[in-house]
Motif scaffolding. Structure first.
Motif, PDB file in Angstrom:
ATOM      1  N   VAL A   1       0.804  -1.218   0.000  1.00 23.86           N
ATOM      2  CA  VAL A   1       0.000   0.000   0.000  1.00 23.86           C
ATOM      3  C   VAL A   1       0.836   1.267   0.000  1.00 23.86           C
ATOM      4  CG1 VAL A   1      -1.731   1.278   1.280  1.00 23.86           C
ATOM      5  CG2 VAL A   1      -1.831  -1.201   1.232  1.00 23.86           C
TER       6      VAL A   1
ATOM      7  N   PHE B   1      -9.294   4.282 -12.358  1.00 20.48           N
ATOM      8  CA  PHE B   1      -8.816   4.078 -10.982  1.00 20.48           C
ATOM      9  C   PHE B   1      -7.318   4.300 -10.946  1.00 20.48           C
ATOM     10  CE2 PHE B   1     -12.679   2.317  -9.340  1.00 20.48           C
ATOM     11  CZ  PHE B   1     -13.267   1.657 -10.404  1.00 20.48           C
TER      12      PHE B   1
ATOM     13  N   THR C   1      -2.190   2.337  -8.244  1.00 21.40           N
ATOM     14  CA  THR C   1      -1.845   1.837  -6.914  1.00 21.40           C
ATOM     15  C   THR C   1      -3.056   1.180  -6.264  1.00 21.40           C
ATOM     16  OG1 THR C   1      -2.304   4.054  -6.146  1.00 21.40           O
ATOM     17  CG2 THR C   1      -0.009   3.437  -6.371  1.00 21.40           C
ATOM     18  N   GLU C   2      -4.206   1.779  -6.474  1.00 18.66           N
ATOM     19  CA  GLU C   2      -5.413   1.223  -5.878  1.00 18.66           C
ATOM     20  C   GLU C   2      -5.736  -0.128  -6.482  1.00 18.66           C
ATOM     21  OE1 GLU C   2      -8.487   4.265  -5.795  1.00 18.66           O
ATOM     22  OE2 GLU C   2      -9.911   2.592  -5.788  1.00 18.66           O
ATOM     23  N   ASP C   3      -5.645  -0.205  -7.795  1.00 22.30           N
ATOM     24  CA  ASP C   3      -5.930  -1.465  -8.477  1.00 22.30           C
ATOM     25  C   ASP C   3      -5.024  -2.575  -7.972  1.00 22.30           C
ATOM     26  OD1 ASP C   3      -6.935  -0.600 -11.874  1.00 22.30           O
ATOM     27  OD2 ASP C   3      -8.002  -0.690  -9.968  1.00 22.30           O
TER      28      ASP C   3
ATOM     29  N   LEU D   1      -5.975  -3.845  -4.572  1.00 25.62           N
ATOM     30  CA  LEU D   1      -7.373  -4.233  -4.424  1.00 25.62           C
ATOM     31  C   LEU D   1      -7.474  -5.596  -3.794  1.00 25.62           C
ATOM     32  CD1 LEU D   1      -9.916  -2.784  -5.421  1.00 25.62           C
ATOM     33  CD2 LEU D   1      -9.923  -4.335  -7.366  1.00 25.62           C
TER      34      LEU D   1
ATOM     35  N   LYS E   1      -5.730  -4.786   0.483  1.00 24.90           N
ATOM     36  CA  LYS E   1      -5.592  -3.726   1.475  1.00 24.90           C
ATOM     37  C   LYS E   1      -6.405  -4.052   2.712  1.00 24.90           C
ATOM     38  CE  LYS E   1      -6.673   0.734   0.539  1.00 24.90           C
ATOM     39  NZ  LYS E   1      -6.471   2.177   0.390  1.00 24.90           N
TER      40      LYS E   1
END
Lengths: 889, 118
Positions: free
Chosen positions: A131, A347, A350-352, A355, A358
């Protein structure tokens, strides 16, 4: 350990011998110490507190204040002042001496802290890798991925079609650049022969967008723009090391990739290894420019084949970009009725990548935090006990005027030293844990988790946690010690601090500890049952004795030859005595593979254009169902001599599409095609995405005529003997059919099923470790408190026994106290636990967050632990010899 | 100035510098902290020599300044903080010289006072 600065060295470094203030304070300290010793001896001789102080003053030769002034005045003037750092060094030295003098106490404290900090640090290193750490791409937090969204919004991240990409690139205004990619397994033939490689096919600006510069050679340039005539390939660093032994002369060499000769023009740097897990799902081998002609129907908006990434313009926010893309796609959908109702979304990359990882990581971080708090409580209790032992000395020193700040500072430095030692050991524990966790995670399952290490940021976290821990357990006792309160002097007089403020605080801490432990144990219990139930789910097929392997056919196989290849292969395999059945499919089950697309049911009323019927379509060959041990419920299995494209539906598809009717002889058409294909059979449901996702409708298709899909297939073979013999037979037969084809990605079906539960099993392993550690610490905590209480109350026990109590009564008394602590702790813990388990919902499978059985079992285990921990001190209390204790008064 | 006291009576004051030698001699047995030194002197003299705590501390620091003693903070056997003193080489030399001088001095005194009355 000697931290003294020798006088010679002092002079050399021109450090003052001691500063004036320092000598001042030291003399005061020494006066306090001397007075303290004297008062103590007098108290031992039986004087009362006030008498002892008076006598000690007389021994001084003058009133205390005068003595202080006298000593202060007798100091010669020294040179410059030095800030109080020398004091800290002195206190540090003292702290280490303390450790040497009381090694058992120090060992328990340091180990307990190490356990808590080790657990938290290990999990944090995962959080850091997944993250927090910036992506190894230039300006990684401005890179976004673009996805299509299907009309019923059921899938937030759908692939992108080439025309969509073209339109977005032209019409959107929020991006500096946009690039295309798709992952493919293909064959590379070099001087060493054929090999299957994981390749990333990209638009020529892909690497530039990410800011990845090859460490050898060059990237794709304008010569490579026209994908159709592209003849270059770039190697990944790992592949270059593995396959070409890191030989720099590979640049310029020619190899064949996907059936076409290409020149190796560059090698990627090692930091770009994330490209594999991020975009391919396995380690990356080669990168080539995408050749559109190798994709069927690539010019259609409805072929959502690709992935797309883009770089946000400076100053553009993600929300604006999202609105931009969504609006453009909606417009495009209006212009192209075949994608009516589609939109798009954006998106952060980093979020992808984090996913789905996290949230579990944060849950684990919270659990490890609970463990750390429990550890701190244990240590705080230990420190309070030690503080009580030294309470006399400090009370005297204080009464005679020693500064509270000094006393508190010394205590805090002690706590710091212990906490930092614990932290250092904890880093070692974390390093071991990280190593173990990395071995347990199969590569690429949790993107970026492979990067878990103990780096600078993780170490900083460990140090910060140690400081926090030292404050948590050291501050309270330090403040208590440094305060002059009636409780302490009464402690001096009565000499039995089994009751009183200190003991009550310790009891409260233990109760808090127990309730936290209950929360952890309850959570672990719930997750464990979920995993157990998950593992007993019937996947809908029989994974035993099944081997899967992947085959990629080269361009020397026209479509019709591809189909007959599989026919020959599976027929020859089934002719062997060791093979029971063989078939092939586009992906193995439980891979979540296949195409998800819109279909039409011939003969059913049409649906509105923006609400098409969607279903998963899997391409298979005859033999697939037999190899997996699936059942044909209605109609028949597929055969090689089908005259047309034949379909078989899963039970849930039949129930969903034609409720209460037979699916046989119905027809299904794809939205892009006018004519439908007949359904010839129905099979049982299988789990598709994962064991925990309910079976969705699946339509199986044997596409004899449209065989592009046969170029990369997964072979599924049920053998009769061992895995090794089955694999050997497969290789033999394949070699007979086509000796140039490699077999790769050989796995047993059982290991594929195992991998699908890998993350959950890891979660429960970690949670189980935390819960067990919490139980052990709670047991130690109870033991400590009860044991100390018994020691202090020895006289009381003696008196009780003399007055007629039985030993069994004493036993029951102490056990009862332990039980009472546990009961209160459990009661509070259940309340907290019911709240906490709500956060675990996503981990729970077929069990509710308030499951009474689990909570009861957790409570019972905690009470049992408390009773066991209280038993030894209880026995000790019951064994007290009344005569000895009364006489010792 | 240290004063000899016993149950409130004022007795003979010691000569300046005597306390120093007493302290040095005490420390020649072993390193000690202030309280131990005071107790040692009291015990060894059978209660006849009691050194004021304040005077003792002054003496200790005087001696330390003159580098006849070295000192550092430590932990007593009972786990309490205290400052431990030990003789330096210079201290040992000084002790030897001063004891000889003191004994000589008192010998001289005794031979005058203790002479039988004529």
């Amino acid at each position: 350990m000697r931290f003294d600065i020798r006088p010679g060295v002092r002079r050399l470094l021109r450090l003052p011998a001691r500063s004036r203030d320092q000598i001042d304070d030291e003399l005061q300290d020494e006066l306090d110490s001397l007075l303290g010793h004297r008062v103590d001896e007098l108290l031992d001789q039986g004087l009362s507190y006030d008498e002892a102080v008076r006598v000690a003053e007389r021994h001084l030769g003058m009133p205390i204040e005068q003595a202080r002034t006298l000593l202060r005045g007798s100091i010669d003037d020294r040179e410059r002042r030095k800030p109080g750092l020398e004091f800290i060094a002195q206190d540090v030295r003292l702290a280490f001496r303390l450790i040497r003098r009381f090694p058992v106490f120090a060992a328990i404290v340091v180990l307990t802290i190490a356990l808590g900090i080790g657990a938290t640090t290990a999990i944090f290193s995962a959080v850091d890798a997944v993250v927090l750490r910036p992506l190894p791409f230039a300006d990684g937090d401005r890179i976004v991925s673009l996805w299509g969204t299907n009309p019923d919004k059921s899938i937030p991240r759908f692939g992108v079609s080439y025309p969509d990409f073209r339109d977005w690139k032209a019409r959107t205004r929020s991006f500096d650049d946009m690039a295309l990619y798709v992952a493919r397994v293909t064959t590379m033939i070099s001087s060493d022969g054929p090999e299957s490689v994981a390749s990333l096919n990209v638009s020529s600006n892909f690497l530039k967008l990410l800011g990845i510069k090859p460490m050898l050679g060059r990237g794709f340039g304008s010569d490579d723009e026209r994908g159709e005539s592209s003849n270059s390939v770039i190697l990944s660093h790992g592949f270059w090391q593995r396959r070409f032994a890191g030989d720099p002369s590979v640049i310029g060499r020619t190899v064949s990739v996907s059936g076409r000769p290409r020149t190796i023009i560059g090698v990627l740097p090692p930091e770009s290894a994330l490209l594999g897990p991020a975009f391919v799902g396995t380690p990356l081998d080669v990168v080539t420019v995408v050749e559109l002609s190798t994709f069927s129907n690539v010019e259609r908006h409805a072929q959502h084949l690709f992935g797309a990434i883009a770089r946000l313009k400076p100053g553009a926010g993600i929300d604006r970009a999202r609105a931009d893309v969504s609006a453009v796609e909606t417009q495009v959908a209006k212009e192209n009725p075949e994608i009516a109702g589609w939109s798009a979304s954006v998106f952060f990359l980093t979020e992808d990548l984090s996913l789905g990882t996290k949230q579990p990581l944060l849950i684990l971080l919270a659990a490890s935090g609970l463990l750390l708090i429990i550890a701190c409580i244990n240590v705080a209790n230990l420190m309070l006990v030690r503080g009580a032992v030294r309470g006399r000395e400090t009370a005297v020193r204080q009464a005679l005027g020693a500064s509270q700040a000094r006393l508190a500072a010394q205590f805090i430095v002690e706590s710091l030293v212990l906490a930092l030692c614990g932290g250092a050991l904890g880093i070692g524990v974390a390093a071991l844990a990280v190593g173990a966790i990395r071995r347990l995670i199969p590569f690429g399952v949790i993107a970026r988790a492979d990067d878990m290490t103990i780096d600078a940021r993780v170490i900083l976290f460990a140090i910060a946690t140690s400081l926090f821990t030292s404050l948590a357990f050291g501050l309270w006792p330090a403040l208590r010690i440094a305060r002059l309160d009636a409780g302490l002097s009464s402690e001096l007089r009565s000499r039995s601090p089994g009751s009183g403020v200190g003991a009550a605080v310790r009891r409260m801490l233990v109760v808090a500890e127990l309730s936290l432990a209950l929360v952890l144990v309850a959570c672990a219990g719930l997750v464990w049952q979920s995993v157990r139930r998950m593992l007993t789910v019937n996947p809908g097929f029989r994974p035993d004795h099944v081997v899967t392997a992947s085959i990629t056919l080269g361009s020397n196989y026209p479509d019709s030859a591809a189909v007959s290849f599989y026919q020959t292969l599976t027929t020859d395999l089934e002719a062997r005595p060791g093979i029971e059945a063989a078939g092939a499919a586009d992906t193995p089950p439980l891979g979540g593979g296949g195409i998800f697309t819109s279909i039409r049911l011939i003969g059913e009323p049409p649906r509105p254009a923006d609400q098409p019927l969607m279903s998963t379509i899997r391409s298979i060959t005859p033999g697939y169902f037999r190899a997996l041990g699936m059942q044909v419920l209605k109609g028949r299995d597929l055969e090689w001599n089908e005259s047309t494209v034949s379909m078989v539906v899963s039970k849930s598809a039949a129930d969903a599409f034609w409720p209460r009717q037979t699916p046989l002889n119905r027809e299904i058409a794809f939205n892009t095609q006018p004519n439908g294909f007949p359904v010839v059979g129905e099979v049982n449901d299988t789990r598709q995405a994962s064991l925990t996702t309910a079976p969705a409708p699946i339509v199986y298709m044997f596409m004899r005529r449209y065989a592009r899909v046969f170029h990369t297939m997964t072979l599924i073979v049920r053998g009769r003997g061992t895995v090794a013999s089955t694999v050997g037979t497969i290789r033999d037969v394949l070699h007979e059919v086509d000796p140039t084809l490699p077999l790769y990605n050989v796995q047993t079906m059982e290991s594929i099923v195992d991998q699908s539960t890998a993350q959950q099993r890891l979660n429960i392993a970690l949670l189980g470790v935390f819960a067990s550690a919490a139980l052990v610490l709670a047991a130690l905590g109870i033991y400590g408190v009860v044991s100390y209480s018994v020691t202090q109350r020895r006289q009381e026990m003696g008196v009780r026994l003399t007055l007629g109590a039985q030993r069994a009564d004493i036993l029951r008394l102490i056990l009862g106290e332990g039980f009472a602590l546990a009961a209160i702790g459990v009661a509070i813990g259940v309340g907290g636990g019911l709240l906490a388990t709500r956060l675990l919902r996503s981990w729970l499978f077929e069990i509710g967050p308030g499951d009474p059985l689990t909570f009861t079992a957790a409570a019972a285990s905690l009470v049992a632990v408390a009773l066991i921990a209280s038993y030894l001190p209880a026995r000790r209390a019951a064994r007290v010899d009344p005569l000895v204790t009364i006489r010792a008064d | 100035m240290s004063i000899l006291r016993q149950q409130g009576e004022l007795l003979v004051p010691l000569l300046k510098g005597t306390v120093d030698v007493l302290v040095l001699k005490t420390l020649s047995w072993a390193p000690m902290h202030a309280f131990e030194i005071a107790s040692w002197i009291e015990e060894r003299s059978g209660g006849r020599v009691i050194v004021d705590d304040a005077a003792l501390l002054q003496a200790l620091h005087r001696l330390e300044d003159r580098k006849l003693l070295s000192a550092e903070w430590g932990i007593t056997k009972k786990g309490r903080r205290a400052r431990f003193y030990r003789l330096t080489a210079a201290g040992r030399t000084h002790l030897r010289e001063e004891s000889v001088r003191l004994v000589d001095h008192f010998d001289a005194l005794v031979s005058v006072i203790g002479a039988k009355q004529a």
